[in-house]
Design a protein around this motif. Structure first.
Motif, PDB file in Angstrom:
ATOM      1  N   ASP A  64      -3.293  12.085  -3.107  1.00 43.31           N
ATOM      2  CA  ASP A  64      -3.976  12.138  -4.395  1.00 43.31           C
ATOM      3  C   ASP A  64      -3.274  11.308  -5.466  1.00 43.31           C
ATOM      4  O   ASP A  64      -3.627  11.394  -6.644  1.00 43.31           O
ATOM      5  CB  ASP A  64      -4.089  13.589  -4.882  1.00 43.31           C
ATOM      6  CG  ASP A  64      -5.203  14.333  -4.160  1.00 43.31           C
ATOM      7  OD1 ASP A  64      -5.023  15.532  -3.889  1.00 43.31           O
ATOM      8  OD2 ASP A  64      -6.237  13.703  -3.867  1.00 43.31           O
ATOM      9  N   VAL A 107      -2.992   8.366  -7.447  1.00 41.86           N
ATOM     10  CA  VAL A 107      -3.727   7.224  -8.019  1.00 41.86           C
ATOM     11  C   VAL A 107      -4.781   6.655  -7.078  1.00 41.86           C
ATOM     12  O   VAL A 107      -5.975   6.797  -7.323  1.00 41.86           O
ATOM     13  CB  VAL A 107      -2.771   6.106  -8.486  1.00 41.86           C
ATOM     14  CG1 VAL A 107      -3.547   4.987  -9.173  1.00 41.86           C
ATOM     15  CG2 VAL A 107      -1.739   6.668  -9.452  1.00 41.86           C
ATOM     16  N   GLY A 108      -4.368   5.959  -6.045  1.00 42.00           N
ATOM     17  CA  GLY A 108      -5.323   5.330  -5.139  1.00 42.00           C
ATOM     18  C   GLY A 108      -4.583   4.584  -4.039  1.00 42.00           C
ATOM     19  O   GLY A 108      -3.368   4.400  -4.104  1.00 42.00           O
ATOM     20  N   VAL A 109      -5.345   4.139  -3.045  1.00 45.24           N
ATOM     21  CA  VAL A 109      -4.750   3.444  -1.898  1.00 45.24           C
ATOM     22  C   VAL A 109      -3.987   2.196  -2.354  1.00 45.24           C
ATOM     23  O   VAL A 109      -2.887   1.922  -1.867  1.00 45.24           O
ATOM     24  CB  VAL A 109      -5.853   3.064  -0.885  1.00 45.24           C
ATOM     25  CG1 VAL A 109      -5.328   2.099   0.161  1.00 45.24           C
ATOM     26  CG2 VAL A 109      -6.430   4.303  -0.224  1.00 45.24           C
ATOM     27  N   GLN A 110      -4.563   1.462  -3.311  1.00 41.37           N
ATOM     28  CA  GLN A 110      -3.929   0.214  -3.749  1.00 41.37           C
ATOM     29  C   GLN A 110      -2.558   0.489  -4.371  1.00 41.37           C
ATOM     30  O   GLN A 110      -1.608  -0.274  -4.206  1.00 41.37           O
ATOM     31  CB  GLN A 110      -4.768  -0.529  -4.804  1.00 41.37           C
ATOM     32  CG  GLN A 110      -6.209  -0.760  -4.440  1.00 41.37           C
ATOM     33  CD  GLN A 110      -7.107   0.340  -4.964  1.00 41.37           C
ATOM     34  OE1 GLN A 110      -6.870   1.522  -4.709  1.00 41.37           O
ATOM     35  NE2 GLN A 110      -8.147  -0.037  -5.676  1.00 41.37           N
ATOM     36  N   PHE A 111      -2.491   1.563  -5.154  1.00 41.62           N
ATOM     37  CA  PHE A 111      -1.219   1.921  -5.780  1.00 41.62           C
ATOM     38  C   PHE A 111      -0.218   2.351  -4.717  1.00 41.62           C
ATOM     39  O   PHE A 111       0.955   1.967  -4.752  1.00 41.62           O
ATOM     40  CB  PHE A 111      -1.442   3.042  -6.796  1.00 41.62           C
ATOM     41  CG  PHE A 111      -0.200   3.447  -7.535  1.00 41.62           C
ATOM     42  CD1 PHE A 111       0.551   4.549  -7.131  1.00 41.62           C
ATOM     43  CD2 PHE A 111       0.244   2.712  -8.621  1.00 41.62           C
ATOM     44  CE1 PHE A 111       1.713   4.916  -7.804  1.00 41.62           C
ATOM     45  CE2 PHE A 111       1.403   3.066  -9.301  1.00 41.62           C
ATOM     46  CZ  PHE A 111       2.137   4.170  -8.890  1.00 41.62           C
ATOM     47  N   THR A 150      -6.487  12.459  -9.016  1.00 38.46           N
ATOM     48  CA  THR A 150      -5.561  11.306  -9.062  1.00 38.46           C
ATOM     49  C   THR A 150      -4.586  11.339 -10.237  1.00 38.46           C
ATOM     50  O   THR A 150      -3.776  10.428 -10.391  1.00 38.46           O
ATOM     51  CB  THR A 150      -6.277   9.917  -9.059  1.00 38.46           C
ATOM     52  OG1 THR A 150      -6.770   9.608 -10.360  1.00 38.46           O
ATOM     53  CG2 THR A 150      -7.399   9.865  -8.053  1.00 38.46           C
ATOM     54  N   PRO A 208      -4.882  -3.978   0.306  1.00 43.94           N
ATOM     55  CA  PRO A 208      -5.267  -3.936  -1.112  1.00 43.94           C
ATOM     56  C   PRO A 208      -4.113  -3.414  -1.973  1.00 43.94           C
ATOM     57  O   PRO A 208      -3.521  -2.378  -1.653  1.00 43.94           O
ATOM     58  CB  PRO A 208      -6.450  -2.950  -1.124  1.00 43.94           C
ATOM     59  CG  PRO A 208      -6.275  -2.114   0.085  1.00 43.94           C
ATOM     60  CD  PRO A 208      -5.583  -2.943   1.102  1.00 43.94           C
ATOM     61  N   GLN A 209      -3.806  -4.161  -3.042  1.00 37.08           N
ATOM     62  CA  GLN A 209      -2.757  -3.750  -3.978  1.00 37.08           C
ATOM     63  C   GLN A 209      -3.211  -4.073  -5.393  1.00 37.08           C
ATOM     64  O   GLN A 209      -4.117  -4.886  -5.596  1.00 37.08           O
ATOM     65  CB  GLN A 209      -1.443  -4.488  -3.682  1.00 37.08           C
ATOM     66  CG  GLN A 209      -0.822  -4.100  -2.349  1.00 37.08           C
ATOM     67  CD  GLN A 209       0.598  -4.587  -2.192  1.00 37.08           C
ATOM     68  OE1 GLN A 209       1.355  -4.640  -3.157  1.00 37.08           O
ATOM     69  NE2 GLN A 209       0.974  -4.942  -0.978  1.00 37.08           N
ATOM     70  N   LEU A 210      -2.566  -3.449  -6.372  1.00 34.87           N
ATOM     71  CA  LEU A 210      -2.898  -3.671  -7.780  1.00 34.87           C
ATOM     72  C   LEU A 210      -2.109  -4.875  -8.274  1.00 34.87           C
ATOM     73  O   LEU A 210      -0.893  -4.797  -8.443  1.00 34.87           O
ATOM     74  CB  LEU A 210      -2.544  -2.431  -8.597  1.00 34.87           C
ATOM     75  CG  LEU A 210      -3.215  -1.139  -8.158  1.00 34.87           C
ATOM     76  CD1 LEU A 210      -2.641   0.054  -8.911  1.00 34.87           C
ATOM     77  CD2 LEU A 210      -4.726  -1.219  -8.366  1.00 34.87           C
ATOM     78  N   ALA A 228     -10.689   6.424  -4.535  1.00 35.24           N
ATOM     79  CA  ALA A 228     -10.254   7.197  -5.709  1.00 35.24           C
ATOM     80  C   ALA A 228      -9.550   6.322  -6.731  1.00 35.24           C
ATOM     81  O   ALA A 228      -9.533   6.641  -7.922  1.00 35.24           O
ATOM     82  CB  ALA A 228      -9.330   8.328  -5.272  1.00 35.24           C
ATOM     83  N   GLY A 229      -8.966   5.215  -6.288  1.00 34.74           N
ATOM     84  CA  GLY A 229      -8.239   4.350  -7.224  1.00 34.74           C
ATOM     85  C   GLY A 229      -9.108   3.287  -7.857  1.00 34.74           C
ATOM     86  O   GLY A 229      -8.588   2.373  -8.497  1.00 34.74           O
TER      87      GLY A 229
END
Lengths: 286, 176
Positions: A102, A104-108, A184, B54-56, B128-129
């Motif tokens: 949970d 933030v997100g997958v990218q984070f 998140t 995938p990344q920010l 979710a992000g």
């Protein structure tokens, strides 16, 4: 847009190289994923990156001097790898994935690192919480091996280089519990109970202070806060915890120090933490 | 400092300040699909792929991509076409500002699935992000269900097999 401004970026050739740079260059900092550091308004002289030092894997070893069979989690393992690793899933009873999925997100989670989370020692850190409940040890270049519990209790600034987090590899039963006001978002309060080959540990975090053990603490007199002279007395659980033992764990959680911040007030946290402790133990014990 | 990396399949070399973020660098390189929506690493609009993950980009130091492979939506024009059509047909975007980040994440998710059809919960968790201020996510979920061959959901939330899951998305020329 990065808020953090710094002058020099260095890719360390080895953890020892990073350690020498960190100790010799004033105003230098180790960067993990950079997810938190980017928000910092502090000026930093040199940022040191250990991305080339082979610290991004989770390895199984059978001759760990403390745990025997152990998982060595490199400091640059991302939270996403932490979430998906099958060995760690077994060793944490599923709590490692539950604790981070949970965030933030997958990218984070593809950029945030275990090392950054541990060294940050953030009170809300779900990573510190679950590792504390698993009885993790840390390996530093300078200080060598120390228990995570001791590192979290230490208020001194860390000027060392973390290379690995070590947890027992044997399958464990565990449960992660948390309250979040928004999906998140940071947890308002979090708890992890784990029954490993080293026994039971139950940790309470996001108090908003750093996670503390209310069961299984190795600290004399239990998990004491500098600001709480009473501390939480050391509680142990037998393999199949009795109702009295669970009550004692909940009472121990109630005696921790809780404070108010913009997410929740101290009274709320103190009310909810014992409930999460009970749920976590009951779920882990099933 | 100098860095050299693959950007959308092309070798790219540039001089950067040490504290440049990948986001700043990519926009300077003309990748305007990459947006910034929050400045706190929360919104997902700046999502790009680094070595396929995938990344920010707002939170990645540009110096870190030296020797790596970076992909933005500009490099996925063909691969993203079918999903873009699904989005258009379901009215998935309003202002469109969050769309590139969403597309990058959905396509990354599709690659991770390797052909498996996910559940609604899995989709929501993976995405979710990726925040969107306009849509409430309903239209995006319809587009994603259509694209990934998932059962569609009716107003009550009950799902049924998607009627035309086997029908490929129509050619772009037909869409207004």
């Amino acid at each position: 847009m990065v808020v953090l401004r710094f002058g020099t970026y260095v890719r360390a050739k080895s953890p020892q190289d990073a350690y020498e740079l960190l100790r010799s260059k004033k105003g230098s900092r180790i960067v993990g994923g950079g997810g938190w550091m980017r928000l910092s308004r502090r000026s930093v002289g040199t940022v040191i990156d250990l991305g080339d030092c082979g610290l991004d894997a989770i390895n199984l070893t059978h001759d760990d001097p403390v745990f025997g069979d152990a998982l060595r989690i490199g400091a640059y393992v991302t939270l996403r790898s932490f979430e998906l690793d099958e060995h760690l899933d077994r060793a944490s009873g599923g709590a490692a994935a539950a604790a981070v999925h949970d965030i933030v997100g997958v990218q984070f989670r593809n950029l945030a690192t275990v090392g950054g989370s541990v060294c940050g020692r953030f009170g809300f850190s779900d990573v510190c919480l679950v590792l504390l409940a698993l009885g993790a040890h840390l390996e530093f270049v300078g200080a060598g091996r120390i228990p995570l519990e001791a590192f979290l209790m230490d208020k001194a600034t860390c000027r060392d280089v973390l290379t690995h987090v070590i947890v027992p590899a044997a399958p464990a039963q565990a449960s992660y519990q948390a309250v979040r006001r928004q999906a998140t978002d940071f947890p308002v309060i979090n708890v992890c109970a784990a029954h490993t080959c080293q026994g039971w540990r139950v940790a309470v975090g996001a108090r908003p202070g750093r996670p503390r053990l209310v069961v299984g603490s190795a600290q004399e007199g239990g998990a004491q806060d500098a600001s709480n002279s009473q501390g939480a007395p050391c509680v142990t659980l037998t393999d199949a915890p009795t109702a009295d033992e669970v009550e004692a764990a909940c009472a121990s959680a109630q005696r921790l120090t809780y404070s108010t911040n913009m997410l929740a007030d101290a009274a709320y946290r103190q009310e909810v933490a014992p409930v999460l402790v009970r749920r976590a133990i009951e779920e882990a014990a099933r | 400092m100098n860095i050299s990396f693959m950007l959308n399949g092309k070798r790219t070399t540039c001089e950067i300040a040490a504290d440049t973020s990948l986001f700043e660098l990519l926009r300077k390189q003309g990748c305007m699909s990459v947006k910034c929506g929050c400045e706190t690493s929360n919104c997902g609009l700046c999502t790009v792929w680094i070595d396929g993950k995938p990344q920010l980009s707002c939170s990645v130091l540009a110096a870190r991509v030296d020797g790596r492979d970076v992909t933005t939506l500009e490099g996925l024009q063909e691969e993203s076409h079918a999903f873009a059509v699904c989005m258009a047909e379901e009215g998935a975007e309003q202002c469109g500002f969050c769309s590139p980040g969403l597309v990058m994440t959905v396509l990354a998710f599709e690659r991770e699935l390797a052909g498996r059809v996910p559940s609604d919960d899995e989709v929501r968790r993976y995405l979710a992000g990726n925040l969107c201020r306009c849509t409430g996510y309903m239209s995006q979920m319809r587009a994603i269900r259509r694209y990934l061959g998932m059962p569609s959901a009716d107003a009550s939330g009950a799902t049924s097999p998607h009627q035309d899951a086997a029908v490929p998305a129509p050619a772009n020329e037909e869409v207004a």
